[in-house]
Design a protein around this motif. Structure first.
Motif, PDB file in Angstrom:
ATOM      1  N   ASP A  43       0.860  -1.181   0.000  1.00  0.00           N
ATOM      2  CA  ASP A  43       0.000   0.000   0.000  1.00  0.00           C
ATOM      3  C   ASP A  43       0.897   1.231   0.000  1.00  0.00           C
TER       4      ASP A  43
ATOM      5  N   GLU B 124      -5.130   5.442  -8.379  1.00  0.00           N
ATOM      6  CA  GLU B 124      -4.833   5.127  -6.973  1.00  0.00           C
ATOM      7  C   GLU B 124      -5.402   6.203  -6.043  1.00  0.00           C
ATOM      8  N   GLN B 128      -8.328   5.943  -3.178  1.00  0.00           N
ATOM      9  CA  GLN B 128      -8.075   6.323  -1.781  1.00  0.00           C
ATOM     10  C   GLN B 128      -9.171   7.281  -1.287  1.00  0.00           C
ATOM     11  N   GLU B 162      -4.296  -3.214  -5.137  1.00  0.00           N
ATOM     12  CA  GLU B 162      -4.351  -3.178  -3.670  1.00  0.00           C
ATOM     13  C   GLU B 162      -5.361  -2.137  -3.191  1.00  0.00           C
ATOM     14  N   LYS B 163      -5.340  -0.982  -3.863  1.00  0.00           N
ATOM     15  CA  LYS B 163      -6.271   0.090  -3.451  1.00  0.00           C
ATOM     16  C   LYS B 163      -7.716  -0.303  -3.755  1.00  0.00           C
ATOM     17  N   GLN B 166      -8.864  -2.638  -1.115  1.00  0.00           N
ATOM     18  CA  GLN B 166      -9.174  -1.911   0.127  1.00  0.00           C
ATOM     19  C   GLN B 166     -10.491  -1.140   0.000  1.00  0.00           C
ATOM     20  N   THR B 167     -10.690  -0.549  -1.187  1.00  0.00           N
ATOM     21  CA  THR B 167     -11.911   0.238  -1.402  1.00  0.00           C
ATOM     22  C   THR B 167     -13.150  -0.643  -1.284  1.00  0.00           C
TER      23      THR B 167
END
Lengths: 317, 393
Positions: A43, B124, B128, B162-163, B166-167
């Motif tokens: 991250d 990205e 976020q 990865e983002k 996570q989102t």
């Protein structure tokens, strides 16, 4: 009782079976690699704003071990370089990058951006005279404010009150030196010379190889005679205030960082203060070993020397 | 004063405004400061502004104003920040966190386009911001947006994947049922292709993170409820279609009424025009008092018209209510008719049973009569034979 840090350190020191030791170290190495290359860099935002090792000290481990850039977590290193650059340009940073290690080319890119390729070539091929020409040109013609000094193995830079140490053989640079210990007497002497040239040029410096550096300060007789002989009165001058109150406190503080401090009168009745500064301080670790002298400790010594020189020496000569 | 000195003065001015709480002035000055920049200067100035706001108490408020007033446009800002170092980029994103959490409407409209941007740094950053929004008060339930994020699970850049992961986790925490449905549907869609194994694993990871034992129970309960609800919906659909037909008829009638109204208005206009023509001629002679009276009359007329409109509205509302009631009555009548029909059928059945019973009783009576007659005939025959025997004796 849970397993503690000292237990592991003791085990590593005392265990005779090298296989066991290497197994333990493998575990540690794998954990570090996983942390750096997987958990932290996965991250990028977290890696930038909340790195998993404090102030990216695991980068220091790799750079000081002379690993190449390919063996480093690249994004983490790029952020690290960015933080050093932002701090240099007085921009907002997440943490102040004290004791940050950079590869030579990246240091030159940050601090001497326009000439960094040439400088890298000159320094890498030991053509330091050519590099110095560029530094001097920047100082005299481009209004850049920094000082530098070369010793056999180091090139020391001073930008404002920040010291950067270029390790010529290792090709890496310690930026914003603060809590890092000073690694050799040659480096200690170099830093003392650089500071003396700027802040206390007439102070005598003596380098005693493999022992220490002597900084000899003088308080002239004229000054000494003006100091009140009695303890402080209400209308005492600033000088009285200093010599009756602060002077001995300063000396007391310096005894922690100097091997020896000697005070005596010279033939002209001036007070001579000689500070013997070595690589070890008079502070001790829990194990009873002497602590090493750090860059920040040296700054305290220089502050004292600068004060004596500028306030009580130079005016009276 | 050279350009750099001028810039320093402007930045100092902005700082002073923010410190004094004069946010509107700060916004105005920043607008001019950024607006004056040429292409080369724009990024540096933007960075200066961000740097300044980052360090100031109240900077976040100014930033919100700048976004609201479109002085800072989020898509172009993210694109510009992409060219800067990650420290500035991510620190700035962090600065937007609270605004995203509390006022996601400022950002949500741009999200889908930004998530599909060509620049991975922009993708990205957009993801976020979505994480921040999902962590706030709002519930993100835009199916199209979520599908766009799902597609990013196969992005060429690992940090975007990865983002996205996570989102989706962040969105799923607040609406697990909704997310579970979309994820399972998507997993079914991609299940045929072998190269999607990694995406399936990622979906699995998301599902594991958003579904707990408590939430599974909730989802199951909701599913049972939804099946019951579906049945009800079917019934309602039928009713709706009937109502819609009626509405359609009503609309037709309304249109006719409107046409008539328009015709009337046109006529009124013509009359007013004629009056005004006459009025113009008279104006010169009419004193001011009369004019005031005229104005008062017009005001009263307007008020009356307003009242008329209100009355019409109320009438329409009443009509609607009446229609509702009528519909209910019709439904009740229909129900009553059905009941009557059922009763009639039952009565018919009963009468048939009665008839059958009567027929049976008649048959039984006939048989009895026949039996009795037979007995009587036999007895008479016996008597006759006895008489004959007596006679012969």
């Amino acid at each position: 009782m849970p397993l503690k840090e000292e237990h592991i350190l003791k085990y590593l020191n005392t265990e005779s079976d090298t296989k066991n030791k290497s197994e333990l170290i493998d575990l540690l190495r794998n954990t570090i690699d996983k942390l750096c290359f997987d958990d932290c860099e996965r991250d990028r935002i977290a890696c930038t704003l909340q790195p998993k090792c404090s102030r990216r000290h695991l980068l220091k481990l790799r750079i000081k071990s002379e690993l190449k850039i390919d063996d480093l977590p690249k994004f983490c290193y790029s952020v690290h370089k960015g933080v050093v650059e932002r701090f240099f340009r007085n921009k907002t940073v997440i943490y102040r990058p004290f004791d940050a290690y950079l590869y030579l080319i990246d240091f030159l890119d940050v601090f001497f951006h326009g000439d960094y390729r040439k400088l890298n070539k000159f320094i890498s091929f030991n053509k330091l005279e050519d590099a110095f020409k560029i530094f001097d040109d920047r100082i005299h013609n481009r209004n850049e404010k920094f000082e530098y000094l070369k010793t056999d193995n180091y090139l020391i830079f001073k930008f404002e009150d920040r010291i950067h140490v270029l390790y010529l053989n290792e090709k890496y640079v310690l930026c914003n030196a603060n809590r890092e210990s000073i690694t050799s007497l040659e480096l200690l002497n170099g830093i003392c010379q650089l500071y003396a040239e700027i802040y206390f040029p007439e102070v005598k410096l003596a380098f005693i190889p493999s022992k220490h550096v002597e900084i000899s300060l003088k308080v002239p007789y004229d000054i000494l005679t003006k100091i009140s002989r009695e303890p402080l009165q209400d209308n005492d001058s600033k000088m009285d205030q200093y010599f009756w109150n602060t002077f001995w406190e300063d000396l007391n503080a310096l005894t922690q960082y100097c091997d020896q401090i000697s005070l005596h009168e010279d033939k002209n009745q001036n007070l001579e203060i000689i500070l013997h500064v070595s690589l070890l301080t008079n502070n001790y670790t829990e194990e009873g070993d002497k602590l090493k002298l750090r860059h920040r400790d040296l700054r305290l010594i220089f502050n004292f020397a600068t004060r004596i020189y500028t306030e009580y020496y130079i005016l009276w000569i | 004063m050279n350009d750099t000195e001028k810039e320093v003065v402007e930045i100092l001015q902005i700082k002073d405004f923010v410190k004094d709480g004069r946010f509107d002035d700060a916004v105005h000055t920043i607008g001019l400061y950024i607006g004056d920049a040429n292409e080369n200067e724009y990024l540096d100035r933007l960075e200066n502004v961000i740097e300044t706001l980052l360090t100031l108490h109240g900077g976040r408020t100014v930033l919100r104003f700048l976004i609201e007033n479109l002085i800072i446009d989020i898509p172009s800002l993210l694109e510009h920040l992409s060219k800067r170092d990650p420290v500035l980029r991510f620190t700035f994103l962090l600065l937007l966190k609270t605004i995203c959490e509390k006022e996601c409407d400022l950002f949500l409209p741009y999200s889908e386009n930004l998530v599909t941007s060509d620049d991975p740094n922009v993708r990205e950053a957009a993801l976020q911001l979505l994480i921040y929004m999902a962590g706030g008060d709002a519930i993100i339930d835009d199916e199209s947006l979520i599908k766009t994020i799902l597609i990013k699970l196969s992005d060429e850049k690992d940090f975007v994947v990865e983002k996205a992961l996570q989102t989706l986790k962040a969105i799923g925490i607040k609406s697990p049922k909704f997310m579970t449905k979309i994820l399972t549907d998507y997993a079914k869609e991609i299940s045929e292709m072998a190269e999607n194994e990694r995406i399936k694993d990622l979906i699995d990871e998301i599902l594991k993170s958003i579904v707990s034992i408590d939430k599974i129970e909730e989802i199951v309960e909701e599913e049972i409820e939804s099946s019951e609800a579906e049945e009800k919906i079917e019934l309602l659909d039928k009713e709706e279609s009937e109502i819609l037909n009626k509405e359609f008829e009503l609309k037709k009638k309304k249109l006719e009424i409107k046409k008539k109204k328009l015709e009337l208005e046109e006529k009124e206009k013509e009359i007013l025009e004629k009056e005004s023509e006459i009025g113009d001629e008279k104006e010169i002679k009419i004193p001011k008092k009369l004019k005031k009276k005229e104005e008062e009359i017009i005001d009263k007329e307007i008020e009356l018209k307003k009242k008329d409109l209100e009355i019409k509205k109320k009438k329409l509302e009443l009509e609607e209510r009446e229609k509702d009631l009528e519909e209910k009555e019709i439904l009740e009548r229909e129900k009553a008719l059905i009941l009557k029909e059922e009763l009639i059928e039952q009565e018919k059945a009963l009468s048939q049973v009665e008839l059958e019973l009567k027929q049976k009783s008649i048959e039984q009576k006939e048989q009895k009569i026949k039996h009795d007659e037979m007995k009587r005939v036999e007895e008479e025959l016996k008597k006759v034979t006895e008489k004959k025997e007596d006679n012969t004796d």
